[in-house]
Scaffold this motif. Structure first.
Motif, mmCIF file in Angstrom:
data_model
loop_
_atom_site.group_PDB
_atom_site.id
_atom_site.type_symbol
_atom_site.label_atom_id
_atom_site.label_comp_id
_atom_site.label_asym_id
_atom_site.label_seq_id
_atom_site.Cartn_x
_atom_site.Cartn_y
_atom_site.Cartn_z
ATOM 1 N N PHE A 109 2.512 -13.919 -25.675
ATOM 2 C CA PHE A 109 3.768 -14.474 -26.162
ATOM 3 C C PHE A 109 3.536 -15.748 -26.958
ATOM 4 C CE2 PHE A 109 4.965 -11.850 -22.601
ATOM 5 C CZ PHE A 109 6.041 -11.155 -23.119
ATOM 6 N N SER A 110 4.449 -16.036 -27.864
ATOM 7 C CA SER A 110 4.324 -17.216 -28.695
ATOM 8 C C SER A 110 5.348 -18.247 -28.231
ATOM 9 C CB SER A 110 4.574 -16.813 -30.143
ATOM 10 O OG SER A 110 4.217 -17.845 -30.978
ATOM 11 N N VAL A 111 4.871 -19.260 -27.521
ATOM 12 C CA VAL A 111 5.768 -20.287 -26.986
ATOM 13 C C VAL A 111 5.644 -21.525 -27.878
ATOM 14 C CG1 VAL A 111 6.238 -21.780 -24.999
ATOM 15 C CG2 VAL A 111 5.564 -19.398 -24.642
ATOM 16 N N ILE A 112 6.779 -22.059 -28.329
ATOM 17 C CA ILE A 112 6.737 -23.256 -29.167
ATOM 18 C C ILE A 112 7.603 -24.348 -28.542
ATOM 19 C CG2 ILE A 112 6.185 -22.144 -31.379
ATOM 20 C CD1 ILE A 112 9.181 -22.274 -32.040
ATOM 21 N N LYS A 113 7.226 -25.608 -28.824
ATOM 22 C CA LYS A 113 8.026 -26.728 -28.310
ATOM 23 C C LYS A 113 8.647 -27.442 -29.500
ATOM 24 C CE LYS A 113 4.911 -27.370 -24.415
ATOM 25 N NZ LYS A 113 5.529 -26.843 -23.239
ATOM 26 N N THR A 114 9.971 -27.564 -29.490
ATOM 27 C CA THR A 114 10.620 -28.288 -30.575
ATOM 28 C C THR A 114 11.377 -29.471 -29.977
ATOM 29 O OG1 THR A 114 12.765 -27.175 -30.546
ATOM 30 C CG2 THR A 114 11.020 -26.065 -31.762
ATOM 31 N N SER A 115 11.485 -30.560 -30.770
ATOM 32 C CA SER A 115 12.158 -31.740 -30.233
ATOM 33 C C SER A 115 13.640 -31.439 -30.018
ATOM 34 C CB SER A 115 11.960 -32.934 -31.164
ATOM 35 O OG SER A 115 12.292 -32.556 -32.461
ATOM 36 N N ARG A 116 14.211 -30.582 -30.867
ATOM 37 C CA ARG A 116 15.645 -30.304 -30.791
ATOM 38 C C ARG A 116 15.996 -29.345 -29.651
ATOM 39 N NH1 ARG A 116 19.346 -27.060 -33.587
ATOM 40 N NH2 ARG A 116 17.689 -26.021 -34.726
ATOM 41 N N ARG A 117 15.152 -28.299 -29.461
ATOM 42 C CA ARG A 117 15.548 -27.243 -28.506
ATOM 43 C C ARG A 117 14.677 -27.168 -27.264
ATOM 44 N NH1 ARG A 117 18.048 -22.226 -31.549
ATOM 45 N NH2 ARG A 117 17.738 -21.380 -29.484
ATOM 46 N N GLY A 118 13.620 -27.982 -27.194
ATOM 47 C CA GLY A 118 12.730 -27.919 -26.034
ATOM 48 C C GLY A 118 11.778 -26.740 -26.167
ATOM 49 N N THR A 119 11.418 -26.133 -25.017
ATOM 50 C CA THR A 119 10.450 -25.029 -25.057
ATOM 51 C C THR A 119 11.160 -23.715 -25.365
ATOM 52 O OG1 THR A 119 9.207 -26.218 -23.412
ATOM 53 C CG2 THR A 119 8.590 -23.938 -23.765
ATOM 54 N N CYS A 120 10.627 -23.001 -26.339
ATOM 55 C CA CYS A 120 11.282 -21.778 -26.805
ATOM 56 C C CYS A 120 10.274 -20.650 -26.957
ATOM 57 C CB CYS A 120 11.902 -21.986 -28.185
ATOM 58 S SG CYS A 120 13.016 -23.347 -28.278
ATOM 59 N N LEU A 121 10.803 -19.444 -26.955
ATOM 60 C CA LEU A 121 9.989 -18.266 -27.222
ATOM 61 C C LEU A 121 10.267 -17.856 -28.668
ATOM 62 C CD1 LEU A 121 8.135 -16.309 -25.736
ATOM 63 C CD2 LEU A 121 10.149 -14.998 -25.068
ATOM 64 N N PHE A 122 9.197 -17.692 -29.433
ATOM 65 C CA PHE A 122 9.306 -17.350 -30.846
ATOM 66 C C PHE A 122 9.113 -15.842 -30.964
ATOM 67 C CE2 PHE A 122 7.360 -18.653 -35.225
ATOM 68 C CZ PHE A 122 8.508 -18.210 -35.852
ATOM 69 N N LEU A 123 10.115 -15.148 -31.503
ATOM 70 C CA LEU A 123 10.111 -13.676 -31.511
ATOM 71 C C LEU A 123 10.300 -13.128 -32.924
ATOM 72 C CD1 LEU A 123 12.650 -13.523 -28.600
ATOM 73 C CD2 LEU A 123 10.279 -12.774 -28.386
ATOM 74 N N GLY A 124 9.831 -11.894 -33.155
ATOM 75 C CA GLY A 124 10.018 -11.245 -34.452
ATOM 76 C C GLY A 124 8.766 -11.382 -35.304
ATOM 77 N N PRO A 125 8.716 -10.687 -36.443
ATOM 78 C CA PRO A 125 7.504 -10.698 -37.275
ATOM 79 C C PRO A 125 7.082 -12.105 -37.720
ATOM 80 C CG PRO A 125 9.257 -9.384 -38.299
ATOM 81 C CD PRO A 125 9.752 -9.775 -36.952
ATOM 82 N N ALA A 126 8.035 -13.030 -37.849
ATOM 83 C CA ALA A 126 7.698 -14.394 -38.276
ATOM 84 C C ALA A 126 6.735 -15.070 -37.299
ATOM 85 C CB ALA A 126 8.970 -15.229 -38.409
ATOM 86 N N ARG A 127 6.723 -14.616 -36.048
ATOM 87 C CA ARG A 127 5.857 -15.247 -35.049
ATOM 88 C C ARG A 127 4.370 -14.991 -35.320
ATOM 89 N NH1 ARG A 127 2.930 -12.700 -32.114
ATOM 90 N NH2 ARG A 127 2.710 -13.756 -30.141
ATOM 91 N N PHE A 128 4.073 -14.076 -36.263
ATOM 92 C CA PHE A 128 2.675 -13.789 -36.570
ATOM 93 C C PHE A 128 2.124 -14.681 -37.683
ATOM 94 C CE2 PHE A 128 4.228 -9.628 -34.892
ATOM 95 C CZ PHE A 128 3.509 -9.685 -33.705
ATOM 96 N N VAL A 129 2.972 -15.531 -38.256
ATOM 97 C CA VAL A 129 2.522 -16.427 -39.334
ATOM 98 C C VAL A 129 1.745 -17.589 -38.714
ATOM 99 C CG1 VAL A 129 3.290 -17.994 -41.164
ATOM 100 C CG2 VAL A 129 4.396 -15.770 -40.878
ATOM 101 N N ASN A 130 0.515 -17.778 -39.155
ATOM 102 C CA ASN A 130 -0.339 -18.834 -38.616
ATOM 103 C C ASN A 130 -0.117 -20.157 -39.340
ATOM 104 O OD1 ASN A 130 -1.719 -17.313 -36.575
ATOM 105 N ND2 ASN A 130 -2.780 -16.234 -38.224
ATOM 106 N N HIS A 131 -0.633 -21.218 -38.703
ATOM 107 C CA HIS A 131 -0.477 -22.580 -39.253
ATOM 108 C C HIS A 131 -1.615 -22.913 -40.218
ATOM 109 C CE1 HIS A 131 -0.118 -27.053 -39.084
ATOM 110 N NE2 HIS A 131 -1.449 -26.972 -39.158
ATOM 111 N N ASP A 132 -1.276 -23.588 -41.310
ATOM 112 C CA ASP A 132 -2.290 -24.198 -42.173
ATOM 113 C C ASP A 132 -1.797 -25.591 -42.519
ATOM 114 O OD1 ASP A 132 -4.734 -22.972 -44.196
ATOM 115 O OD2 ASP A 132 -3.808 -24.902 -44.733
ATOM 116 N N CYS A 133 -2.730 -26.559 -42.589
ATOM 117 C CA CYS A 133 -2.307 -27.937 -42.873
ATOM 118 C C CYS A 133 -1.837 -28.101 -44.314
ATOM 119 C CB CYS A 133 -3.425 -28.907 -42.506
ATOM 120 S SG CYS A 133 -3.613 -28.995 -40.704
ATOM 121 N N ASP A 134 -2.199 -27.144 -45.178
ATOM 122 C CA ASP A 134 -1.666 -27.129 -46.546
ATOM 123 C C ASP A 134 -1.095 -25.716 -46.772
ATOM 124 O OD1 ASP A 134 -1.074 -27.717 -49.151
ATOM 125 O OD2 ASP A 134 -3.111 -27.345 -49.883
#
Ligand SMILES: C[S@@+](CC[C@H](N)C(=O)[O-])C[C@H]1O[C@@H](n2cnc3c(N)ncnc32)[C@H](O)[C@@H]1O
Length: 184
Positions: A109-134
């Motif tokens: 599962f993809s768990v994310i922490k946001t300042s606005r919503r706290g701990t959340c579960l990220f669902l759907g195809p968008a959750r497969f997008v990885n992070h890059d600093c640029d």
């Protein structure tokens, strides 16, 4: 035994329990069915010829995680300002107990922490997008909990679609980030 198959790390009984508790008892069924259909549509939309991307595999993180992970690869080019409407996702709030339940090393599962919503579960195809600093894309919000991506710089066929998760997602100042930009 089929060596190419690994069953889910969450026992099926537990999944049934969540569906029974969350979908049938706590929610009105028609509302839950509507959300389930919307979610199924998000996943099926990946296969539309106009989607412009596909879910693929990367070994970028395997030195640390010992496994291949999912990534999103462009199958057509994009210009800055284009939108990846079909690379969509939704964010569901988690209770403390649900957060604890998902804290297993083998969790998919993809768990994310946001300042606005706290701990959340990220669902759907968008959750497969990885992070890059640029990154080449940024998150866009579509309503209170739905998101998609906007292209920030030109993307060529076979480029990975990336976004920015936040300044401290991979440790302080993202010092543990394994993205292609940090590798350079
Ligand atoms: C939202 S998911 C992205 C999809 C993920 N690759 C997968 O297979 O489920 C976020 C996870 O991807 C991995 N990841 C994405 N970008 C990363 C990066 N720049 N450095 C290290 N790990 C990254 C980490 O395992 C992170 O917890």
């Amino acid at each position: 035994m089929n060596k190419d198959y690994r069953s889910t790390s969450i026992p099926p009984g537990k999944i049934l329990d969540i569906i029974q508790r969350k979908v049938i008892f706590e929610r009105k069924l028609p509302e839950a069915v509507k959300e389930l259909l919307e979610h199924a549509r998000r996943y099926l939309s990946i296969y539309l010829p106009s989607a412009g991307f596909e879910i693929s595999q990367t070994d970028r993180y395997s030195a640390v995680t010992n496994k291949s992970e999912a990534c999103v690869i462009a199958n057509r080019s994009f210009e800055a300002g284009d939108e990846l409407r079909y690379c969509a996702g939704t964010i569901a709030n988690l209770t403390e107990q649900e957060e604890k339940d998902l804290e297993t090393k083998t969790s998919d599962f993809s768990v994310i922490k946001t300042s606005r919503r706290g701990t959340c579960l990220f669902l759907g195809p968008a959750r497969f997008v990885n992070h890059d600093c640029d990154p080449n894309c940024s998150f866009m919000s579509a309503g209170s909990s739905a998101i998609y991506f906007k292209v920030q710089k030109p993307i060529s066929v076979n480029d990975e679609i990336t976004t920015h998760y936040g300044d401290n997602y991979f440790g302080v100042d993202n010092q543990e980030c394994l993205c292609a930009t940090c590798e350079r």
